[in-house]
Structure formats: C-alpha cells, structure tokens
Write a protein that holds these residues in place. Structure first.
Motif, PDB file in Angstrom:
ATOM      1  N   GLU A  14       0.660  -1.264  -0.080  1.00  0.00           N
ATOM      2  CA  GLU A  14      -0.401  -0.093  -0.319  1.00  0.00           C
ATOM      3  C   GLU A  14       0.928   1.374   0.456  1.00  0.00           C
ATOM      4  N   GLU A  15       1.756   0.826   1.070  1.00  0.00           N
ATOM      5  CA  GLU A  15       2.820   2.215   0.491  1.00  0.00           C
ATOM      6  C   GLU A  15       3.679   2.454  -0.955  1.00  0.00           C
ATOM      7  N   LEU A  16       4.207   1.716  -1.498  1.00  0.00           N
ATOM      8  CA  LEU A  16       4.387   1.998  -2.406  1.00  0.00           C
ATOM      9  C   LEU A  16       3.095   2.847  -3.871  1.00  0.00           C
ATOM     10  N   LYS A  17       1.777   2.723  -3.237  1.00  0.00           N
ATOM     11  CA  LYS A  17       1.018   3.216  -4.261  1.00  0.00           C
ATOM     12  C   LYS A  17       0.518   4.307  -3.376  1.00  0.00           C
ATOM     13  N   ASP A  18       0.987   4.671  -2.132  1.00  0.00           N
ATOM     14  CA  ASP A  18       0.459   6.057  -1.725  1.00  0.00           C
ATOM     15  C   ASP A  18       1.606   7.193  -1.561  1.00  0.00           C
ATOM     16  N   ALA A  19       1.074   7.784  -2.802  1.00  0.00           N
ATOM     17  CA  ALA A  19       1.527   9.009  -3.397  1.00  0.00           C
ATOM     18  C   ALA A  19       2.347   9.967  -1.896  1.00  0.00           C
ATOM     19  N   SER A  20       1.404   9.904  -1.349  1.00  0.00           N
ATOM     20  CA  SER A  20       1.284  10.560  -0.101  1.00  0.00           C
ATOM     21  C   SER A  20       2.726  10.061   0.701  1.00  0.00           C
ATOM     22  N   VAL A  21       2.879   8.605   0.586  1.00  0.00           N
ATOM     23  CA  VAL A  21       4.239   8.208   1.487  1.00  0.00           C
ATOM     24  C   VAL A  21       6.192   8.659   0.789  1.00  0.00           C
ATOM     25  N   ILE A  22       5.479   7.988  -0.192  1.00  0.00           N
ATOM     26  CA  ILE A  22       6.503   8.520  -1.751  1.00  0.00           C
ATOM     27  C   ILE A  22       7.447   9.670  -1.432  1.00  0.00           C
ATOM     28  N   ASN A  23       6.033  11.078  -1.687  1.00  0.00           N
ATOM     29  CA  ASN A  23       5.883  12.313  -1.856  1.00  0.00           C
ATOM     30  C   ASN A  23       7.005  12.859  -0.681  1.00  0.00           C
ATOM     31  N   TRP A  24       7.032  12.193   0.621  1.00  0.00           N
ATOM     32  CA  TRP A  24       6.956  12.692   1.734  1.00  0.00           C
ATOM     33  C   TRP A  24       8.307  11.722   2.432  1.00  0.00           C
ATOM     34  N   ILE A  25       9.251  10.402   1.742  1.00  0.00           N
ATOM     35  CA  ILE A  25       9.696  10.552   1.991  1.00  0.00           C
ATOM     36  C   ILE A  25      11.420  10.931   1.205  1.00  0.00           C
ATOM     37  N   ALA A  26      10.376  11.443  -0.393  1.00  0.00           N
ATOM     38  CA  ALA A  26      11.441  12.158  -1.066  1.00  0.00           C
ATOM     39  C   ALA A  26      11.357  13.361  -0.935  1.00  0.00           C
ATOM     40  N   THR A  27      11.154  14.045  -0.507  1.00  0.00           N
ATOM     41  CA  THR A  27      10.447  15.370   0.124  1.00  0.00           C
ATOM     42  C   THR A  27      11.156  15.661   1.824  1.00  0.00           C
ATOM     43  N   THR A  28      11.876  14.071   2.671  1.00  0.00           N
ATOM     44  CA  THR A  28      12.446  14.363   3.537  1.00  0.00           C
ATOM     45  C   THR A  28      14.056  14.172   3.725  1.00  0.00           C
ATOM     46  N   SER A  29      14.260  13.202   2.475  1.00  0.00           N
ATOM     47  CA  SER A  29      15.407  12.274   2.434  1.00  0.00           C
ATOM     48  C   SER A  29      16.683  13.879   2.225  1.00  0.00           C
ATOM     49  N   LYS A  30      15.669  14.464   1.721  1.00  0.00           N
ATOM     50  CA  LYS A  30      16.931  15.228   1.399  1.00  0.00           C
ATOM     51  C   LYS A  30      17.373  16.236   2.148  1.00  0.00           C
ATOM     52  N   GLU A  31      16.378  16.285   3.161  1.00  0.00           N
ATOM     53  CA  GLU A  31      16.583  17.180   4.086  1.00  0.00           C
ATOM     54  C   GLU A  31      17.828  16.952   5.708  1.00  0.00           C
TER      55      GLU A  31
END
Length: 202
Positions: free
Chosen positions: A88-105
């Motif tokens: 479900e997490e792989l399909k959840d854009a909010s989870v993927i976007n949060w990981i992408a954004t957070t990992s940059k910092e």
C-alpha cells in the motif's frame, strides 16, 4: 551533537524492523549517558512518524501510536524506513512524496528489509548498491532492474544511503550507524548492553 532519528511506521510494518533500530539508538543514548555523567548531550533523540497520528497495526497486530505525523515531526537527521508489507505504501503518493522530500534534508537515510522498495520507488537507490530480505531479492530486481542488488549482505553502506537485509540485520546496521555517527566504543557497548551478538561486517 544530538542526531534526531525519525522512524516511519505504517500498517503491517515488521515489528523488529522499527523496534530493533529504536532499541539500538535509545540504548546507545542511555549507555552514552552512563559513560559521560558530566555531559548534558545525548547522541540520539528517537521518534516514530506515521502518515497521520492515528494508531497503526504492525504485523501480528501490535498497536503503535506514532509520535508525530508527516506535518508535525521535527527535523530529521537520520531517517529510517522499515519493511513489512509495503504494497500500500508503494502506491501511496503521499508516502512516496514525503520520503522524497524528507530525505533531501537528512544526513542519512536507511532502510530495513523491504523498506528498500520504498527507497527505490523514490529514486534514492539509483546508481547505488542495495540489499533487502533474502526472500525479496528477486522481486526487488524485477521491479527495479537498474538497481544493483547485493545478496548475502547484512547491510550495504553507500554513504548517505544505507540499506539492510531483514529484521535482525536492521539491528546490525543500526549498530554500524552508531559506530559511524558516534564511535566504535559506543556501538560495542550498546551491543553488549543489549546482549546482542553484533555481526560487525556487512
């Protein structure tokens, strides 16, 4: 300095994937305090993060109340993405976007077990070696054919990105990160305090 360690939790997260690293980093801080009685510094502040602050159920039904949600968590130095059933997490854009954004910092982002699928989905593993639970190696290769997937490795350290195999390997990796971020002495004493037979080499 104090490193803030944020651990993602979600429905069907593997219990030891998040609880093992949680135990390592909190125990490391406790051991450090015993060794440095005059110091007010603690090496790690650890907290859990959910998509919302609503309770989630880990595999086998353990109930977890996240400390923060995606909008309220403090700054994260070390982001840990555990595994479990991540469909479900792989399909959840909010989870993927949060990981992408957070990992940059973050200074460092790491995964345990099938958490590697989430890092791969975000694109954090492109051009890097990685590993996951032995049972999921082939699926990771099929889903992300450009990824160099390593077998029979407890963890793979690629600097700012670290991935580990399943469950107990996440504890090994976390002790490795304690050594990397603070000291080998603290990692060894943390493993001893936990009565854990640390596999030191990847």
């Amino acid at each position: 300095m104090t490193y803030s360690v944020g651990i993602l939790v979600f429905d069907n997260v593997e219990v030891l994937d998040f609880a093992g690293p949680y135990e390592v980093f909190t125990t490391a801080s406790r051991v450090y305090g015993k060794q440095n009685l005059l110091s007010s510094v603690t090496p790690f502040e650890v907290f859990t993060i959910g998509k919302t602050k609503e309770s989630v159920r880990a595999r086998a039904g353990l109930k977890i109340d996240p400390d923060f949600d995606f909008k309220t968590h403090p700054k994260i130095d070390v982001l840990l993405i555990p595994g479990g059933v991540v469909t479900e997490e792989l399909k959840d854009a909010s989870v993927i976007n949060w990981i992408a954004t957070t990992s940059k910092e973050t200074q460092l982002t790491a995964s345990i077990c099938t958490g590697a699928f989430l890092l791969a989905k975000v694109g954090l593993l492109e051009g890097k070696s990685a590993t996951t639970h032995w049972e999921d190696i082939n699926d990771l290769r099929v889903m992300f054919p450009k990824l160099e997937v390593k077998e029979q490795m407890r963890w793979v350290d690629e600097g700012a990105i670290v991935t580990s195999a399943g469950i107990s390997a996440g504890i090994d990796m976390s002790l490795h990160l304690v050594e990397r971020l603070v000291s080998r002495d603290l990692a060894l004493n943390t493993a001893r305090q936990m009565e854990f037979d640390w596999t030191e080499n990847a």
